[in-house]
Design an enzyme around this catalytic site. Structure first.
Site, PDB file in Angstrom:
ATOM      1  N   HIS A 328       0.848  -1.177   0.000  1.00 54.28           N
ATOM      2  CA  HIS A 328       0.000   0.000   0.000  1.00 54.28           C
ATOM      3  C   HIS A 328       0.886   1.230   0.000  1.00 54.28           C
ATOM      4  O   HIS A 328       1.950   1.211   0.611  1.00 54.28           O
ATOM      5  CB  HIS A 328      -0.911   0.015   1.234  1.00 54.28           C
ATOM      6  CG  HIS A 328      -2.066   0.945   1.081  1.00 54.28           C
ATOM      7  ND1 HIS A 328      -1.978   2.282   1.387  1.00 54.28           N
ATOM      8  CD2 HIS A 328      -3.315   0.727   0.620  1.00 54.28           C
ATOM      9  CE1 HIS A 328      -3.142   2.839   1.115  1.00 54.28           C
ATOM     10  NE2 HIS A 328      -3.972   1.939   0.650  1.00 54.28           N
ATOM     11  N   ASP A 386      -7.911  -5.545   0.173  1.00 50.45           N
ATOM     12  CA  ASP A 386      -8.430  -6.355  -0.923  1.00 50.45           C
ATOM     13  C   ASP A 386      -7.996  -7.810  -0.881  1.00 50.45           C
ATOM     14  O   ASP A 386      -8.500  -8.626  -1.644  1.00 50.45           O
ATOM     15  CB  ASP A 386      -8.003  -5.741  -2.263  1.00 50.45           C
ATOM     16  CG  ASP A 386      -8.774  -4.476  -2.536  1.00 50.45           C
ATOM     17  OD1 ASP A 386      -9.936  -4.424  -2.105  1.00 50.45           O
ATOM     18  OD2 ASP A 386      -8.222  -3.559  -3.146  1.00 50.45           O
TER      19      ASP A 386
END
Ligand code: CMC
Length: 452
Positions: A328, A386
């Site tokens: 991320h 996710d």
């Protein structure tokens, strides 16, 4: 020497070391020119302060350069705060873990839009407002027929949400607060209907009209799964899981799609057009498309025994293969949403009586290996939201192509809240980045006949 710049003091003042909450100024000197300017350092309530660079270009003639905006604050905002090192995500100051546990998605939507959690009366009014807007203009229905059956539902979403601007002229004046409010209600209320119909169209089933006696997530599951031929009961556990998935995706600071919405909105474009731009930006596999990509990746790996080969491919730069659902831009510790998602995943599988889910076994093993492997540890690559959401959605019977659509349904609340905040900010200007030009210097055009 300033106390904070002494090495000993730095260790005791980690916030100051990272420029957290540090007011004051910074000086920028252009070597060899004798030119220097003092730039204000502006503190936020928490998190890193910012150096206000607005005077750099007018006074020094330099642009600042920050590819991917990793260290650039494009706006100030009161909506969402992320501390990527500590794995903290706050909406209007409230931790995501508490919101996911104690609130419904619509409460979180109210919070994002209005700044505070609603009272019971405010919630009832908000709920009614959203519920009253769940149907879409009947003519919009016909748009679906123009698509191929195998169109990706994100393509349909982008088009139909964009087309809302052509149907709701009575709420397009962005300078009118009532128009802004109605548009927000319309978007939050109608995206589940638009999304569910995109799915129904793809499988050739009749569109199911929204049922206003159902909750937000429940109604969405109903429109996705029910058929007119028989009654359909939505499982409360699955409705709750869907509601939680929506909460976890509701907003996430100035990510790519939110920045897209803000940039589009900064020109004065109407909210439906701006949210359509956000949906397009979300579609990419590095952003919202990752949940779909995770499942494709797990299917490709196929078996636990193939993980080492796959990891080797990921580490090989020439392969351009990434471990989807990992890493991320902001979280360099863990993604707090991933933890809640992992827990929800187990709850959903238990509720559905799924004891053996090979994809989950594969995901757990992959997470295990990756979180201990030097490559991922050194680069601080942890599972993101996710990584598990795809497995839950698959278990709930949601087709893979709808995963990113669900993300868009949830993020619409964040987008419209950020859009509203921007439009209501009197200091807002059109977003107009500059560049470092690396092309040809000025040259003259020769006639085609002279160019050989
Ligand atoms: N697998 C393998 N290596 C990776 C990955 C990954 N998923 N992510 C980053 N890296 C490596 C990258 O190759 C680079 O290595 P090196 O320094 O040796 O060149 C290093 O880590 C830094 O990567 P980066 O590309 O500079 O990082 P970024 O901040 O630009 O990218 C990201 C962030 C999310 C786009 C990226 O981690 C990624 O592509 N992840 C997979 C896609 C994904 O799961 N996206 C969902 C994000 S969460 C949901 C959302 O907010 O949209």
């Amino acid at each position: 020497m300033n106390e904070m710049s002494k090495p000993g003091a730095e260790a005791k003042l980690p916030d100051a070391q990272h420029g957290h909450n540090q007011p004051g100024s910074a000086t920028l000197t252009l070597d060899g020119t004798g030119k220097s300017i003092t730039l204000p350092v502006i503190p936020g309530t928490i998190g890193p302060s910012v150096v206000d660079i607005r005077k750099v270009y007018p006074e020094l003639g330099l642009f600042t350069y920050d590819l991917g905006y990793g260290g650039t604050a494009a706006t100030d905002s009161k909506i969402t705060y992320i501390d990527g090192d500590a794995g903290i995500l706050l909406h209007r100051g409230y931790p995501i873990e508490q919101l996911a546990e104690k609130c419904s998605f619509l409460e979180v939507a109210y919070l994002l839009l209005n700044g505070d959690l609603p009272t019971k009366a405010e919630m009832a009014e908000f709920d009614t407002g959203v519920t009253r807007h769940t149907m879409i203009h009947e003519q919009l229905r016909r748009f679906y027929d123009g698509f191929r059956r195998d169109a990706h539902p994100m393509a349909v979403m982008t088009a139909v949400v964009g087309a809302m601007s052509a149907f709701y002229h009575d709420s397009l004046d962005i300078t009118d607060e009532t128009h802004r409010t109605i548009s927000a209600f319309r978007l939050i209320a109608k995206v589940p209907t638009i999304a569910a119909w995109a799915y129904k169209y793809s499988i050739g089933q009749p569109f199911m009209y929204p049922r206003n006696d159902l909750g937000y997530a429940e109604n969405f599951l109903y429109m996705m799964n029910a058929v007119p031929a028989e009654p359909y009961q939505v499982s409360p556990v699955l409705a709750r899981a869907m509601d939680r998935i929506l909460i976890l995706h509701a907003d996430h600071e100035q990510n790519a799609s939110t920045s897209t919405v803000r940039l589009a909105g900064s020109t004065g474009a109407n909210p439906f057009a701006c949210i359509a731009a956000g949906i397009a930006s979300l579609w990419g596999p590095a952003h919202g498309g990752a949940n779909e990509a995770v499942l494709k990746m797990l299917a490709e790996i196929g078996h636990v025994k193939n993980i080492p080969d796959f990891i080797a491919k990921v580490k090989d730069k020439d392969s351009h293969v990434r471990l989807m659902g990992f890493g991320h831009r902001v979280y360099k510790n863990f993604d707090p949403r991933a933890k809640i998602m992992q827990q929800t995943c187990h709850e959903v599988l238990r509720e559905l009586g799924i004891k053996d889910e090979p994809l989950l076994d594969l995901a757990i093993e992959l997470e295990n290996i990756a979180t201990h492997d030097e490559y991922f540890v050194a680069r601080k690559l942890y599972p993101n939201v996710d990584f598990y959401s795809g497995i839950i959605l698959k278990a709930m019977g949601i087709p893979t192509s709808m995963f990113t659509v669900l993300f868009a349904v949830a993020r619409t609340t964040g987008w419209i809240s950020q859009w509203k905040e921007m439009v209501e900010d009197p200091t807002q200007r059109i977003g107009r980045p500059r560049q470092l030009y690396t092309g040809a210097p000025q040259r003259d055009v020769s006639a085609l006949a002279d160019r050989g």
